[in-house]
Design a protein around this motif. Structure first.
Motif, PDB file in Angstrom:
ATOM      1  N   UNK A   1      97.470  48.238 -17.806  1.00  0.00           N
ATOM      2  CA  UNK A   1      97.348  49.939 -17.444  1.00  0.00           C
ATOM      3  C   UNK A   1      96.788  49.888 -15.359  1.00  0.00           C
ATOM      4  N   UNK A   2      96.032  49.066 -15.120  1.00  0.00           N
ATOM      5  CA  UNK A   2      95.328  49.982 -13.999  1.00  0.00           C
ATOM      6  C   UNK A   2      96.620  49.222 -12.709  1.00  0.00           C
ATOM      7  N   UNK A   3      96.757  47.769 -13.651  1.00  0.00           N
ATOM      8  CA  UNK A   3      98.258  47.592 -12.657  1.00  0.00           C
ATOM      9  C   UNK A   3      99.235  48.479 -12.190  1.00  0.00           C
ATOM     10  N   UNK A   4      99.505  48.896 -13.723  1.00  0.00           N
ATOM     11  CA  UNK A   4     101.008  49.577 -13.311  1.00  0.00           C
ATOM     12  C   UNK A   4     100.711  50.687 -12.993  1.00  0.00           C
ATOM     13  N   UNK A   5     100.304  51.319 -13.250  1.00  0.00           N
ATOM     14  CA  UNK A   5      99.419  53.087 -13.334  1.00  0.00           C
ATOM     15  C   UNK A   5      98.315  52.962 -11.788  1.00  0.00           C
ATOM     16  N   UNK A   6      97.615  52.285 -11.544  1.00  0.00           N
ATOM     17  CA  UNK A   6      96.934  52.827 -10.674  1.00  0.00           C
ATOM     18  C   UNK A   6      97.396  51.961  -9.771  1.00  0.00           C
ATOM     19  N   UNK A   7      97.741  50.882  -9.530  1.00  0.00           N
ATOM     20  CA  UNK A   7      97.833  49.651  -8.003  1.00  0.00           C
ATOM     21  C   UNK A   7      99.697  50.243  -7.777  1.00  0.00           C
ATOM     22  N   UNK A   8     100.358  50.666  -9.199  1.00  0.00           N
ATOM     23  CA  UNK A   8     102.091  51.497  -8.765  1.00  0.00           C
ATOM     24  C   UNK A   8     102.784  50.203  -9.282  1.00  0.00           C
ATOM     25  N   UNK A   9     102.364  48.933  -9.302  1.00  0.00           N
ATOM     26  CA  UNK A   9     103.227  47.549  -9.500  1.00  0.00           C
ATOM     27  C   UNK A   9     104.553  47.359 -10.724  1.00  0.00           C
ATOM     28  N   UNK A  10     105.622  47.335 -10.157  1.00  0.00           N
ATOM     29  CA  UNK A  10     106.569  46.936 -10.729  1.00  0.00           C
ATOM     30  C   UNK A  10     106.056  46.431 -12.026  1.00  0.00           C
ATOM     31  N   UNK A  11     107.480  47.059 -13.165  1.00  0.00           N
ATOM     32  CA  UNK A  11     107.267  46.035 -14.792  1.00  0.00           C
ATOM     33  C   UNK A  11     107.794  44.358 -14.343  1.00  0.00           C
ATOM     34  N   UNK A  12     108.587  45.044 -13.430  1.00  0.00           N
ATOM     35  CA  UNK A  12     109.504  42.953 -12.702  1.00  0.00           C
ATOM     36  C   UNK A  12     109.091  42.401 -12.353  1.00  0.00           C
ATOM     37  N   UNK A  13     107.986  42.846 -11.597  1.00  0.00           N
ATOM     38  CA  UNK A  13     106.643  42.257 -11.148  1.00  0.00           C
ATOM     39  C   UNK A  13     105.592  41.401 -12.048  1.00  0.00           C
ATOM     40  N   UNK A  14     104.858  42.759 -12.519  1.00  0.00           N
ATOM     41  CA  UNK A  14     104.580  41.795 -13.481  1.00  0.00           C
ATOM     42  C   UNK A  14     104.798  41.272 -15.041  1.00  0.00           C
ATOM     43  N   UNK A  15     106.687  41.430 -15.035  1.00  0.00           N
ATOM     44  CA  UNK A  15     106.972  40.436 -15.388  1.00  0.00           C
ATOM     45  C   UNK A  15     107.053  38.899 -14.598  1.00  0.00           C
ATOM     46  N   UNK A  16     107.261  39.218 -13.706  1.00  0.00           N
ATOM     47  CA  UNK A  16     107.161  37.718 -12.232  1.00  0.00           C
ATOM     48  C   UNK A  16     106.151  36.942 -12.094  1.00  0.00           C
ATOM     49  N   UNK A  17     104.423  37.585 -12.314  1.00  0.00           N
ATOM     50  CA  UNK A  17     103.721  37.238 -12.628  1.00  0.00           C
ATOM     51  C   UNK A  17     103.287  35.946 -13.722  1.00  0.00           C
ATOM     52  N   UNK A  18     103.469  37.027 -15.211  1.00  0.00           N
ATOM     53  CA  UNK A  18     103.643  36.092 -16.386  1.00  0.00           C
ATOM     54  C   UNK A  18     104.576  34.932 -16.334  1.00  0.00           C
ATOM     55  N   UNK A  19     105.586  34.821 -15.504  1.00  0.00           N
ATOM     56  CA  UNK A  19     105.999  33.872 -15.189  1.00  0.00           C
ATOM     57  C   UNK A  19     105.014  32.443 -14.411  1.00  0.00           C
TER      58      UNK A  19
END
Length: 215
Positions: free
Chosen positions: A38-56
């Motif tokens: 939540x911190x990365x997506x809401x506070x840092x405004x990182x896109x869901x696509x990027x967070x998915x890439x991070x999981x890869x």
């Protein structure tokens, strides 16, 4: 009977103590991954696509961890591997502290680089824990009930991971950390760093001479 053999095997101190360590290694370290998402997506405004890439990238880290373990760590004592794994996880939690404190910005390091590196490295180090778990379970399983006892080991491990998530949720609740409220996130991660040393203190539960080679 298989159930009786399983019960007798699980009563053995070497098996019971080893599984107790892997369970406690999960439940004594609060899992704050959901809060960090939540911190990365809401506070840092990182896109869901990027967070998915991070999981890869994290999965690539898993493969890297498996390769390093098989190439260089199989002959090392399991206690030492697990000790350094938790030291490494504590170090990566410090990277989360740098991210939340925004210190990386002062050094010109982007949030995306921090998240990508943290994801890959944490998954690689967790693989250093999981591989000894697989080896140790194979080492301790008596003949004839290998599959049953291994399934029980995995169930205990997964249950510990679930309880660790509840512990993390409880810590977040106590510190009032939630979606949109990250004022105490730095404190929560600091507690997580300290808790990573608790499993190290419990390593006496792991067989002293066990290595990464199942014999």
């Amino acid at each position: 009977m298989a159930s009786y053999s399983l019960f007798q095997a699980f009563r053995q101190p070497i098996i019971l103590r080893s599984m107790a360590w892997f369970f406690l290694a999960h439940v004594t370290v609060p899992n704050l991954s959901t809060v960090m998402f939540y911190y990365q997506s809401e506070f840092l405004n990182l896109e869901a696509s990027f967070l998915g890439t991070a999981r890869v990238v994290g999965w690539l880290g898993l493969m890297l961890g498996t390769f390093i373990y098989n190439q260089y760590l199989k002959k090392m004592k399991l206690r030492r591997i697990l000790m350094w794994a938790h030291v490494g996880l504590s170090f990566l939690s410090l990277l989360d502290i740098v991210l939340v404190a925004r210190s990386n910005v002062a050094f010109g390091i982007s949030d995306k680089i921090m998240v990508l590196c943290g994801s890959a490295l944490s998954d690689a180090i967790n693989q250093f824990k999981f591989m000894p778990f697989l080896v140790l379970s194979g080492l301790l399983c008596p003949p004839g009930i290998e599959g049953t006892l291994f399934a029980l080991f995995m169930s205990i491990n997964n249950f510990g991971s679930t309880v660790g998530s509840f512990v993390g949720a409880g810590l977040a609740s106590i510190l009032n950390i939630s979606s949109g409220s990250f004022d105490n996130l730095l404190l929560g991660i600091s507690i997580q760093v300290l808790c990573n040393f608790i499993p190290i203190a419990l390593l006496f539960l792991i067989p002293k001479e066990a290595t990464g080679i199942s014999t």
